[in-house]
Motif scaffolding. Structure first.
Motif, PDB file in Angstrom:
ATOM      1  N   ARG A  38      34.764   1.702  22.400  1.00 35.13           N
ATOM      2  CA  ARG A  38      35.087   0.649  23.497  1.00 35.13           C
ATOM      3  C   ARG A  38      34.962  -0.847  22.867  1.00 35.13           C
ATOM      4  NH1 ARG A  38      31.848   2.614  26.797  1.00 35.13           N
ATOM      5  NH2 ARG A  38      29.985   1.606  26.501  1.00 35.13           N
ATOM      6  N   TRP A  39      33.936  -1.177  22.019  1.00 37.67           N
ATOM      7  CA  TRP A  39      33.875  -2.438  21.410  1.00 37.67           C
ATOM      8  C   TRP A  39      34.741  -2.738  20.164  1.00 37.67           C
ATOM      9  CZ3 TRP A  39      27.884  -2.422  21.373  1.00 37.67           C
ATOM     10  CH2 TRP A  39      27.297  -2.402  22.712  1.00 37.67           C
ATOM     11  N   TRP A  40      34.955  -1.595  19.380  1.00 32.07           N
ATOM     12  CA  TRP A  40      35.745  -1.601  18.140  1.00 32.07           C
ATOM     13  C   TRP A  40      36.728  -0.307  18.399  1.00 32.07           C
ATOM     14  CZ3 TRP A  40      30.537  -1.884  17.639  1.00 32.07           C
ATOM     15  CH2 TRP A  40      30.000  -3.148  17.594  1.00 32.07           C
ATOM     16  N   PRO A  41      38.165  -0.674  18.850  1.00 32.49           N
ATOM     17  CA  PRO A  41      38.931   0.634  18.848  1.00 32.49           C
ATOM     18  C   PRO A  41      39.230   1.297  17.858  1.00 32.49           C
ATOM     19  CG  PRO A  41      40.133  -1.514  19.480  1.00 32.49           C
ATOM     20  CD  PRO A  41      38.645  -1.673  19.345  1.00 32.49           C
ATOM     21  N   THR A  42      38.991   0.742  16.684  1.00 35.15           N
ATOM     22  CA  THR A  42      39.489   1.471  15.536  1.00 35.15           C
ATOM     23  C   THR A  42      38.519   1.228  14.281  1.00 35.15           C
ATOM     24  OG1 THR A  42      40.634  -0.519  14.190  1.00 35.15           O
ATOM     25  CG2 THR A  42      41.840   0.898  15.682  1.00 35.15           C
ATOM     26  N   ARG A  43      38.643   2.093  13.405  1.00 32.94           N
ATOM     27  CA  ARG A  43      37.443   2.117  12.413  1.00 32.94           C
ATOM     28  C   ARG A  43      37.800   0.728  11.265  1.00 32.94           C
ATOM     29  NH1 ARG A  43      39.055   3.496   7.030  1.00 32.94           N
ATOM     30  NH2 ARG A  43      37.505   4.236   5.545  1.00 32.94           N
ATOM     31  N   ARG A  69      25.925   7.908  14.776  1.00 31.03           N
ATOM     32  CA  ARG A  69      24.625   8.460  14.370  1.00 31.03           C
ATOM     33  C   ARG A  69      23.523   7.789  13.600  1.00 31.03           C
ATOM     34  NH1 ARG A  69      28.319  12.946  12.303  1.00 31.03           N
ATOM     35  NH2 ARG A  69      27.925  12.066  10.032  1.00 31.03           N
ATOM     36  N   ARG A  70      23.811   7.097  12.863  1.00 29.68           N
ATOM     37  CA  ARG A  70      22.893   5.990  11.865  1.00 29.68           C
ATOM     38  C   ARG A  70      22.255   5.178  12.972  1.00 29.68           C
ATOM     39  NH1 ARG A  70      22.324   4.071   5.997  1.00 29.68           N
ATOM     40  NH2 ARG A  70      22.969   6.359   5.520  1.00 29.68           N
ATOM     41  N   ALA A  71      23.173   4.489  13.920  1.00 30.73           N
ATOM     42  CA  ALA A  71      22.703   3.479  14.837  1.00 30.73           C
ATOM     43  C   ALA A  71      22.045   4.198  16.136  1.00 30.73           C
ATOM     44  CB  ALA A  71      23.973   2.598  15.187  1.00 30.73           C
ATOM     45  N   ARG A  72      22.247   5.482  16.151  1.00 30.37           N
ATOM     46  CA  ARG A  72      21.794   6.007  17.431  1.00 30.37           C
ATOM     47  C   ARG A  72      22.567   5.399  18.403  1.00 30.37           C
ATOM     48  NH1 ARG A  72      17.122   4.493  15.436  1.00 30.37           N
ATOM     49  NH2 ARG A  72      16.057   3.541  17.148  1.00 30.37           N
ATOM     50  N   ALA A  73      23.535   5.321  18.529  1.00 26.08           N
ATOM     51  CA  ALA A  73      24.517   5.007  19.384  1.00 26.08           C
ATOM     52  C   ALA A  73      25.988   6.057  19.865  1.00 26.08           C
ATOM     53  CB  ALA A  73      25.173   3.721  19.264  1.00 26.08           C
ATOM     54  N   GLY A  74      26.215   5.776  21.004  1.00 23.81           N
ATOM     55  CA  GLY A  74      27.302   6.841  21.448  1.00 23.81           C
ATOM     56  C   GLY A  74      28.774   6.458  20.790  1.00 23.81           C
ATOM     57  N   LYS A  75      29.522   7.446  20.410  1.00 19.51           N
ATOM     58  CA  LYS A  75      30.744   6.872  19.899  1.00 19.51           C
ATOM     59  C   LYS A  75      31.460   6.556  20.939  1.00 19.51           C
ATOM     60  CE  LYS A  75      32.363  11.061  18.371  1.00 19.51           C
ATOM     61  NZ  LYS A  75      33.154  12.027  17.502  1.00 19.51           N
ATOM     62  N   ALA A 115      34.365  -6.201  11.618  1.00 17.41           N
ATOM     63  CA  ALA A 115      33.173  -7.024  12.462  1.00 17.41           C
ATOM     64  C   ALA A 115      32.199  -6.906  11.452  1.00 17.41           C
ATOM     65  CB  ALA A 115      33.123  -6.253  13.653  1.00 17.41           C
ATOM     66  N   ALA A 116      31.714  -5.802  10.807  1.00 18.99           N
ATOM     67  CA  ALA A 116      30.615  -5.677   9.809  1.00 18.99           C
ATOM     68  C   ALA A 116      30.740  -6.900   8.624  1.00 18.99           C
ATOM     69  CB  ALA A 116      30.611  -4.392   9.228  1.00 18.99           C
ATOM     70  N   SER A 168      32.879   6.646   8.522  1.00 19.05           N
ATOM     71  CA  SER A 168      33.505   6.720   9.778  1.00 19.05           C
ATOM     72  C   SER A 168      32.766   6.457  10.740  1.00 19.05           C
ATOM     73  CB  SER A 168      33.506   8.379   9.765  1.00 19.05           C
ATOM     74  OG  SER A 168      32.276   8.902   9.949  1.00 19.05           O
ATOM     75  N   MET A 169      33.378   6.444  12.108  1.00 18.31           N
ATOM     76  CA  MET A 169      32.840   6.212  13.361  1.00 18.31           C
ATOM     77  C   MET A 169      31.703   7.012  13.550  1.00 18.31           C
ATOM     78  SD  MET A 169      34.535   3.212  14.263  1.00 18.31           S
ATOM     79  CE  MET A 169      35.024   2.976  15.969  1.00 18.31           C
ATOM     80  N   GLU A 170      31.644   8.382  13.478  1.00 19.54           N
ATOM     81  CA  GLU A 170      30.687   9.254  13.717  1.00 19.54           C
ATOM     82  C   GLU A 170      29.333   9.018  12.943  1.00 19.54           C
ATOM     83  OE1 GLU A 170      33.872   9.670  12.850  1.00 19.54           O
ATOM     84  OE2 GLU A 170      34.742  10.763  14.656  1.00 19.54           O
ATOM     85  N   ALA A 171      29.754   8.601  11.668  1.00 21.12           N
ATOM     86  CA  ALA A 171      28.511   8.318  10.685  1.00 21.12           C
ATOM     87  C   ALA A 171      27.669   7.148  11.172  1.00 21.12           C
ATOM     88  CB  ALA A 171      28.875   8.242   9.233  1.00 21.12           C
TER      89      ALA A 171
END
Length: 207
Positions: free
Chosen positions: A63-68, A52-58, A74-75, A46-49
């Protein structure tokens, strides 16, 4: 050690730098996405997970990847280590070289994410849309093989260029999904191009 995505863990947010991507934040997000898929599978991705792991804001992720699905693709592309396609001098050789490049890439542990993406896209509309965009890009890139063969006057004209590209991709993805990455790339290429090339290719480039 992978970063925790436990919501109870203390957070130290990474910051974006406006519309321009912060390379360190982007790398942390994509690394986190890869780790989560490897550890928990796409079902629990999930975007939330990832945030959290990357310590970045949702907000940064969206903004960079509009969907899961866009983030998952991209990964996967971050893991790819394939540049251009080799020019072997024949269509059969070029197709064999492409298949071998893909099989070798997908045989590595990090390549497993793409198999997960294809499988999950069958029941995930968001992911299916992202995969379709990627598929179209890859088909466009495979036309370089057809263009080379046309310039060498190898083609019989019995099969269209887009159909050739689709057949190459379909054969590659089939072997990924059934776990046959040890298959004979040269033999597959020989079978594929049999109806595509003229019996006696004309010498020299097309004028």
């Amino acid at each position: 050690m992978p970063k925790s995505d436990d919501p109870s863990a203390p957070e130290e947010k990474r910051h974006s730098i406006g519309a321009r991507r912060n390379p360190a934040t982007e790398a942390a997000i994509l690394d986190a996405a890869i780790e989560i898929v490897a550890e928990k599978g796409i079902a629990r991705f999930s975007m939330e997970a990832v945030a959290r792991r990357a310590r970045a804001g949702k907000a940064t992720l969206y903004r960079w990847w509009p969907t899961r699905g866009a983030l998952l693709m991209a990964a996967y592309e971050r893991q790819k280590q394939i540049g251009g396609y080799p020019d072997t001098g024949t269509l059969e050789g070029d197709v064999a070289a492409v298949l071998r490049l893909l099989f070798d890439h997908w045989a590595r542990p990090e390549g497993a994410i793409f198999r997960h993406i294809i499988a999950a896209a069958q029941s995930d509309a968001d992911l299916a849309a992202a995969l379709e965009g990627y598929r179209r890009e890859r088909l466009d890139s495979l036309t370089v093989l057809v263009d080379r063969a046309a310039a060498r006057r190898e083609l019989s004209g019995a099969v269209s260029g887009p159909d050739m590209a689709r057949a190459i991709m379909a054969m590659a993805w089939l072997h990924l999904m059934v776990g046959r990455l040890d298959a004979d790339a040269e033999g597959i290429a020989r079978t594929l191009v049999r109806g595509w090339v003229a019996d006696t290719p004309s010498p020299g480039p097309a004028v």
